[in-house]
Design a protein around this motif. Structure first.
Motif, mmCIF file in Angstrom:
data_model
loop_
_atom_site.group_PDB
_atom_site.id
_atom_site.type_symbol
_atom_site.label_atom_id
_atom_site.label_comp_id
_atom_site.label_asym_id
_atom_site.label_seq_id
_atom_site.Cartn_x
_atom_site.Cartn_y
_atom_site.Cartn_z
ATOM 1 N N CYS A 55 -56.215 -5.072 -17.487
ATOM 2 C CA CYS A 55 -54.844 -5.579 -17.452
ATOM 3 C C CYS A 55 -53.899 -4.503 -17.968
ATOM 4 O O CYS A 55 -54.319 -3.430 -18.407
ATOM 5 N N ARG A 56 -52.640 -4.843 -17.933
ATOM 6 C CA ARG A 56 -51.591 -3.967 -18.446
ATOM 7 C C ARG A 56 -50.705 -4.814 -19.359
ATOM 8 O O ARG A 56 -50.294 -5.909 -18.989
ATOM 9 N N VAL A 59 -48.505 -9.686 -20.186
ATOM 10 C CA VAL A 59 -49.812 -9.129 -19.865
ATOM 11 C C VAL A 59 -50.062 -9.416 -18.387
ATOM 12 O O VAL A 59 -50.082 -10.572 -17.974
ATOM 13 N N GLU A 60 -50.205 -8.349 -17.598
ATOM 14 C CA GLU A 60 -50.450 -8.466 -16.158
ATOM 15 C C GLU A 60 -51.901 -8.148 -15.856
ATOM 16 O O GLU A 60 -52.427 -7.134 -16.330
ATOM 17 N N GLU A 61 -52.524 -8.971 -15.050
ATOM 18 C CA GLU A 61 -53.884 -8.692 -14.599
ATOM 19 C C GLU A 61 -53.829 -7.540 -13.599
ATOM 20 O O GLU A 61 -53.021 -7.551 -12.681
ATOM 21 N N THR A 62 -54.686 -6.534 -13.792
ATOM 22 C CA THR A 62 -54.753 -5.414 -12.846
ATOM 23 C C THR A 62 -56.112 -5.343 -12.163
ATOM 24 O O THR A 62 -56.290 -4.575 -11.231
ATOM 25 N N SER A 107 -59.776 -8.312 -19.830
ATOM 26 C CA SER A 107 -59.078 -9.224 -18.924
ATOM 27 C C SER A 107 -57.734 -9.647 -19.537
ATOM 28 O O SER A 107 -57.529 -9.541 -20.754
ATOM 29 N N ALA A 108 -56.865 -10.147 -18.686
ATOM 30 C CA ALA A 108 -55.564 -10.639 -19.166
ATOM 31 C C ALA A 108 -55.743 -11.785 -20.154
ATOM 32 O O ALA A 108 -55.052 -11.846 -21.176
ATOM 33 N N HIS A 149 -49.041 -15.680 -19.659
ATOM 34 C CA HIS A 149 -49.350 -14.459 -20.398
ATOM 35 C C HIS A 149 -48.057 -13.714 -20.750
ATOM 36 O O HIS A 149 -47.955 -12.495 -20.555
ATOM 37 N N GLU A 175 -52.451 0.427 -20.389
ATOM 38 C CA GLU A 175 -53.544 -0.127 -19.592
ATOM 39 C C GLU A 175 -54.648 -0.527 -20.568
ATOM 40 O O GLU A 175 -54.974 0.235 -21.490
#
Length: 150
Positions: free
Chosen positions: A106-107, A98-101, A25-26, A76, A21
């Motif tokens: 992000c993760r 890279v995922e926006e959370t 930002s992504a 991403h 985590e």
């Protein structure tokens, strides 16, 4: 197509997924970790681009014997396949996503897949452990690099 083992089934593949985590930002994260040629920033390896500049079909060399080709790119994410090296016979490939959370979180997820059925029982566990440790280190280095950017 003669070099493809036609008896290989999907369940012969194993996937190791490593995550972190990140409090950025992504887009910010991807600007730090999204370059296919930057392997040496996150793993203790020597690498160089031998073909291309990071687009589809680009090839990087890691050390003396590993060659990986970039086979997929997303906003991403990127995916590569090892075409020469110790894991190439096992159809080894990796993907960084890279995922926006959240708005500013992000993760990063690094997945590595390979045909585990081609390994003996003892080697299966050793490879999973080696890959998990090595690439969690890469994910942790990515997190540190991103979060240390001012």
């Amino acid at each position: 197509m003669d070099n493809i083992n036609k008896t290989t089934a999907a369940w012969d593949f194993t996937t190791v997924a490593l995550k972190a985590e990140i409090a950025r930002s992504a887009d910010e994260t991807w600007s730090v970790v999204g370059n296919f040629s930057d392997t040496r920033k996150f793993l203790p390896v020597i690498n160089k681009m031998i073909s291309g500049i990071g687009g589809l079909g680009s090839i990087r060399q890691i050390g003396e014997e590993i060659f990986e080709v970039l086979v997929g790119i997303g906003r991403h994410s990127y995916t590569y396949a090892q075409v020469a090296g110790p894991m190439a016979p096992y159809q080894y490939h990796g993907c960084i996503v890279v995922e926006e959370t959240g708005e500013s979180t992000c993760r990063v997820i690094y997945t590595l897949s390979y045909n585990e059925a081609l390994l003996d029982e003892e080697t299966k566990g050793q490879e999973r452990e080696r890959i998990s440790k090595r690439f969690q280190g890469a994910v942790d280095a990515m997190k540190k690099a991103v979060e240390n950017v001012s």
